[in-house]
Write a protein that holds these residues in place. Structure first.
Motif, PDB file in Angstrom:
ATOM      1  N   THR A  24       0.877  -1.226   0.066  1.00  0.00           N
ATOM      2  CA  THR A  24      -0.053  -0.044  -0.147  1.00  0.00           C
ATOM      3  C   THR A  24       0.938   1.158   0.028  1.00  0.00           C
ATOM      4  OG1 THR A  24      -1.978  -1.194   1.218  1.00  0.00           O
ATOM      5  CG2 THR A  24      -1.891   1.156   1.212  1.00  0.00           C
ATOM      6  N   ALA A  25       2.043   1.252   0.786  1.00  0.00           N
ATOM      7  CA  ALA A  25       2.855   2.368   0.938  1.00  0.00           C
ATOM      8  C   ALA A  25       3.624   2.503  -0.430  1.00  0.00           C
ATOM      9  CB  ALA A  25       3.883   2.103   2.010  1.00  0.00           C
ATOM     10  N   LEU A  26       3.789   1.508  -1.126  1.00  0.00           N
ATOM     11  CA  LEU A  26       4.524   1.722  -2.378  1.00  0.00           C
ATOM     12  C   LEU A  26       3.445   2.056  -3.395  1.00  0.00           C
ATOM     13  CD1 LEU A  26       7.003   0.825  -3.960  1.00  0.00           C
ATOM     14  CD2 LEU A  26       6.321  -1.359  -4.445  1.00  0.00           C
ATOM     15  N   LEU A  27       2.507   1.786  -3.387  1.00  0.00           N
ATOM     16  CA  LEU A  27       1.220   2.209  -4.209  1.00  0.00           C
ATOM     17  C   LEU A  27       0.994   3.593  -4.280  1.00  0.00           C
ATOM     18  CD1 LEU A  27      -0.598   1.607  -6.415  1.00  0.00           C
ATOM     19  CD2 LEU A  27      -2.263   1.030  -4.623  1.00  0.00           C
ATOM     20  N   ILE A  28       1.059   4.121  -2.834  1.00  0.00           N
ATOM     21  CA  ILE A  28       0.768   5.293  -2.247  1.00  0.00           C
ATOM     22  C   ILE A  28       2.023   6.509  -2.928  1.00  0.00           C
ATOM     23  CG2 ILE A  28       0.659   7.169  -0.473  1.00  0.00           C
ATOM     24  CD1 ILE A  28      -0.672   5.115   1.135  1.00  0.00           C
ATOM     25  N   PHE A  29       3.288   5.857  -2.840  1.00  0.00           N
ATOM     26  CA  PHE A  29       4.278   6.511  -3.201  1.00  0.00           C
ATOM     27  C   PHE A  29       4.197   6.611  -4.908  1.00  0.00           C
ATOM     28  CE2 PHE A  29       8.708   6.679  -4.674  1.00  0.00           C
ATOM     29  CZ  PHE A  29       9.370   8.113  -3.837  1.00  0.00           C
ATOM     30  N   ILE A  30       3.909   5.649  -5.611  1.00  0.00           N
ATOM     31  CA  ILE A  30       4.165   5.843  -7.193  1.00  0.00           C
ATOM     32  C   ILE A  30       2.757   6.732  -7.456  1.00  0.00           C
ATOM     33  CG2 ILE A  30       3.481   4.421  -9.198  1.00  0.00           C
ATOM     34  CD1 ILE A  30       4.880   2.053  -7.653  1.00  0.00           C
ATOM     35  N   VAL A  31       1.584   6.288  -7.230  1.00  0.00           N
ATOM     36  CA  VAL A  31       0.556   7.488  -7.252  1.00  0.00           C
ATOM     37  C   VAL A  31       0.750   8.768  -6.968  1.00  0.00           C
ATOM     38  CG1 VAL A  31      -1.986   7.887  -6.981  1.00  0.00           C
ATOM     39  CG2 VAL A  31      -1.190   5.466  -7.171  1.00  0.00           C
ATOM     40  N   ILE A  36       1.761  14.528  -8.098  1.00  0.00           N
ATOM     41  CA  ILE A  36       2.581  15.662  -7.985  1.00  0.00           C
ATOM     42  C   ILE A  36       3.076  16.238  -9.148  1.00  0.00           C
ATOM     43  CG2 ILE A  36       4.875  16.403  -7.215  1.00  0.00           C
ATOM     44  CD1 ILE A  36       4.471  14.565  -4.891  1.00  0.00           C
ATOM     45  N   LYS A  37       3.392  15.379 -10.130  1.00  0.00           N
ATOM     46  CA  LYS A  37       3.894  15.644 -11.674  1.00  0.00           C
ATOM     47  C   LYS A  37       2.570  16.382 -12.050  1.00  0.00           C
ATOM     48  CE  LYS A  37       5.748  13.867 -15.803  1.00  0.00           C
ATOM     49  NZ  LYS A  37       6.329  12.462 -16.639  1.00  0.00           N
ATOM     50  N   ARG A  38       1.292  15.859 -11.812  1.00  0.00           N
ATOM     51  CA  ARG A  38       0.179  16.331 -12.618  1.00  0.00           C
ATOM     52  C   ARG A  38      -0.005  17.699 -11.939  1.00  0.00           C
ATOM     53  NH1 ARG A  38      -1.720  14.420 -17.323  1.00  0.00           N
ATOM     54  NH2 ARG A  38      -1.541  11.927 -17.231  1.00  0.00           N
ATOM     55  N   ILE A  39       0.091  17.884 -10.737  1.00  0.00           N
ATOM     56  CA  ILE A  39      -0.206  19.264  -9.913  1.00  0.00           C
ATOM     57  C   ILE A  39       0.767  20.229 -10.480  1.00  0.00           C
ATOM     58  CG2 ILE A  39       0.065  20.336  -7.827  1.00  0.00           C
ATOM     59  CD1 ILE A  39      -1.028  17.787  -6.470  1.00  0.00           C
ATOM     60  N   ILE A  40       2.109  19.702 -10.645  1.00  0.00           N
ATOM     61  CA  ILE A  40       3.042  20.849 -10.959  1.00  0.00           C
ATOM     62  C   ILE A  40       2.947  21.206 -12.590  1.00  0.00           C
ATOM     63  CG2 ILE A  40       5.774  21.072 -11.513  1.00  0.00           C
ATOM     64  CD1 ILE A  40       5.019  21.131  -8.599  1.00  0.00           C
ATOM     65  N   GLY A  41       2.474  20.145 -13.233  1.00  0.00           N
ATOM     66  CA  GLY A  41       2.413  20.749 -14.645  1.00  0.00           C
ATOM     67  C   GLY A  41       0.856  21.459 -15.044  1.00  0.00           C
ATOM     68  N   GLY A  42       0.072  21.206 -13.988  1.00  0.00           N
ATOM     69  CA  GLY A  42      -1.274  22.070 -14.171  1.00  0.00           C
ATOM     70  C   GLY A  42      -1.021  23.478 -13.501  1.00  0.00           C
ATOM     71  N   THR A  43      -0.142  23.626 -12.380  1.00  0.00           N
ATOM     72  CA  THR A  43       0.304  24.894 -11.942  1.00  0.00           C
ATOM     73  C   THR A  43       1.193  25.618 -12.903  1.00  0.00           C
ATOM     74  OG1 THR A  43       0.517  23.731  -9.728  1.00  0.00           O
ATOM     75  CG2 THR A  43       1.500  26.052 -10.110  1.00  0.00           C
ATOM     76  N   LEU A  68       5.404  19.308  -1.717  1.00  0.00           N
ATOM     77  CA  LEU A  68       4.629  18.083  -1.948  1.00  0.00           C
ATOM     78  C   LEU A  68       5.315  16.632  -1.879  1.00  0.00           C
ATOM     79  CD1 LEU A  68       2.515  19.396  -5.155  1.00  0.00           C
ATOM     80  CD2 LEU A  68       1.894  19.065  -2.589  1.00  0.00           C
ATOM     81  N   LYS A  69       6.622  16.807  -2.020  1.00  0.00           N
ATOM     82  CA  LYS A  69       7.516  15.467  -1.805  1.00  0.00           C
ATOM     83  C   LYS A  69       7.770  15.029  -0.663  1.00  0.00           C
ATOM     84  CE  LYS A  69       9.557  15.444  -6.687  1.00  0.00           C
ATOM     85  NZ  LYS A  69      10.815  15.724  -7.363  1.00  0.00           N
ATOM     86  N   ILE A  70       7.858  16.301   0.206  1.00  0.00           N
ATOM     87  CA  ILE A  70       8.128  15.970   1.621  1.00  0.00           C
ATOM     88  C   ILE A  70       6.872  15.275   2.494  1.00  0.00           C
ATOM     89  CG2 ILE A  70       8.367  17.099   3.914  1.00  0.00           C
ATOM     90  CD1 ILE A  70      10.553  18.835   2.301  1.00  0.00           C
ATOM     91  N   PHE A  71       5.744  16.012   1.760  1.00  0.00           N
ATOM     92  CA  PHE A  71       4.411  15.535   2.395  1.00  0.00           C
ATOM     93  C   PHE A  71       4.088  13.972   2.098  1.00  0.00           C
ATOM     94  CE2 PHE A  71      -0.103  14.941   1.802  1.00  0.00           C
ATOM     95  CZ  PHE A  71      -0.768  15.283   3.016  1.00  0.00           C
ATOM     96  N   LEU A  72       4.446  13.775   0.585  1.00  0.00           N
ATOM     97  CA  LEU A  72       4.121  12.289   0.248  1.00  0.00           C
ATOM     98  C   LEU A  72       5.217  11.451   1.120  1.00  0.00           C
ATOM     99  CD1 LEU A  72       3.270  10.363  -1.682  1.00  0.00           C
ATOM    100  CD2 LEU A  72       5.109  11.030  -3.319  1.00  0.00           C
ATOM    101  N   VAL A  76       3.769   8.143   3.377  1.00  0.00           N
ATOM    102  CA  VAL A  76       4.354   6.595   3.208  1.00  0.00           C
ATOM    103  C   VAL A  76       4.759   6.197   4.455  1.00  0.00           C
ATOM    104  CG1 VAL A  76       5.859   5.484   2.005  1.00  0.00           C
ATOM    105  CG2 VAL A  76       4.604   7.073   0.562  1.00  0.00           C
ATOM    106  N   ILE A  77       5.371   7.189   5.132  1.00  0.00           N
ATOM    107  CA  ILE A  77       5.948   6.771   6.543  1.00  0.00           C
ATOM    108  C   ILE A  77       4.821   6.364   7.343  1.00  0.00           C
ATOM    109  CG2 ILE A  77       7.339   7.573   8.536  1.00  0.00           C
ATOM    110  CD1 ILE A  77       8.890   8.966   6.659  1.00  0.00           C
ATOM    111  N   GLY A  78       3.672   7.086   7.377  1.00  0.00           N
ATOM    112  CA  GLY A  78       2.537   6.746   8.316  1.00  0.00           C
ATOM    113  C   GLY A  78       2.063   5.580   7.877  1.00  0.00           C
TER     114      GLY A  78
END
Length: 271
Positions: A24-31, A36-43, A68-72, A76-78
């Motif tokens: 689940t953590a790995l899936l969360i990290f990949i998604v 993040i990539k989509r957010i940066i692109g949209g911004t 955003l990467k720090i939050f991600l 994942v740690i949680g």
């Protein structure tokens, strides 16, 4: 054999307990990275359509990406079952030591923020700072990247840039090209001045406003020196500089005006 089975069973139990969390953590990290990539692109598109300054765009996008990467990572740690509160407490306890170790980086980050606020330069400007002359390629969170006239990449810390002297050659949109041309003492000064001025006025890269100037700047030991000073766009500086030297020499030669140079006198001894 029994011991091997015990270890195998233990491994199976661990896989049952932590496997879903890790997956689940790995899936969360990949998604999360995809989001993040989509957010940066949209911004980036919003900023571009809003005509934000290019320097500010890159700086803010880099900053948002890091946040955003720090939050991600915390998310994942949680998910892995690590207590984020405890993790945060450990980070806070180590904060002082990390802060002292990263004083330079924090200073550079603060310098980057100041550069974004006061805008002493922007991407594309020709500047001179910290002993480096070059065009601004990127303004990042911690550093500014310059391309020198030799096409070298110079990376200068933002802390030094914010606290040091900066000469921005592009800000006013015009640069003065300073050259010195000398003629012999026996030549006609007014004629030479007219010839040199005509050379400047004939160059399409030389600006009409401010008008180019030619003035006697020095009565040297063997020459009368003229300060030949055309103005041009910053990007035309070197082409105007070299063209001025070459065309002035050709024009003076054509007008029969001598440019002094050391003469060697041969002395013949009688045998």
């Amino acid at each position: 054999m029994e011991k091997a089975e015990e270890w195998l069973n233990y491994g199976v139990e661990l896989a049952k307990e932590f496997g879903p969390k890790v997956l689940t953590a790995l899936l969360i990290f990949i998604v999360g990275l995809w989001v993040i990539k989509r957010i940066i692109g949209g911004t980036k598109k919003v900023m571009y359509n809003s005509k934000y300054d290019e320097s500010l765009q890159r700086f803010l996008l880099s900053l948002v990406s890091w946040i955003l990467k720090i939050f991600l990572i915390l998310l994942v740690i949680g998910q892995l079952g690590i207590n984020i509160t405890t993790f945060a407490a450990v980070i806070a306890a180590a904060g002082l030591a990390v802060g002292l170790a990263l004083q330079g980086s924090l200073s550079n980050f603060a310098g980057g923020v100041l550069i974004m606020i006061f805008k002493p330069y922007k991407i594309g400007d020709l500047i001179e700072a910290q002993g480096v002359l070059g065009s601004v390629k990127e303004i990042e969170i911690f550093t500014t990247k310059l391309i020198t006239p030799q096409n070298k990449l110079a990376i200068v810390p933002n802390g030094a840039m914010a606290n040091g002297n900066i000469i921005n050659y592009t800000a006013e949109g015009k640069m003065r090209v300073d050259t010195t041309i000398g003629i012999g003492y026996g030549e006609d000064i007014k004629k030479a001045k007219k010839v040199l001025l005509e050379v400047l006025e004939a160059n399409p890269q030389v600006l009409k406003d401010p008008a180019p100037s030619v003035n006697v700047s020095e009565l040297a030991d063997s020459s009368v020196n003229f300060a030949v000073r055309p103005f041009c766009a910053p990007e035309d500086y070197w082409s105007v500089y070299f063209a001025t030297l070459e065309n002035c020499k050709l024009a003076l030669d054509k007008a029969g005006i001598e440019i002094p140079y050391p003469h060697q006198v041969e002395i013949h001894k009688k045998e």
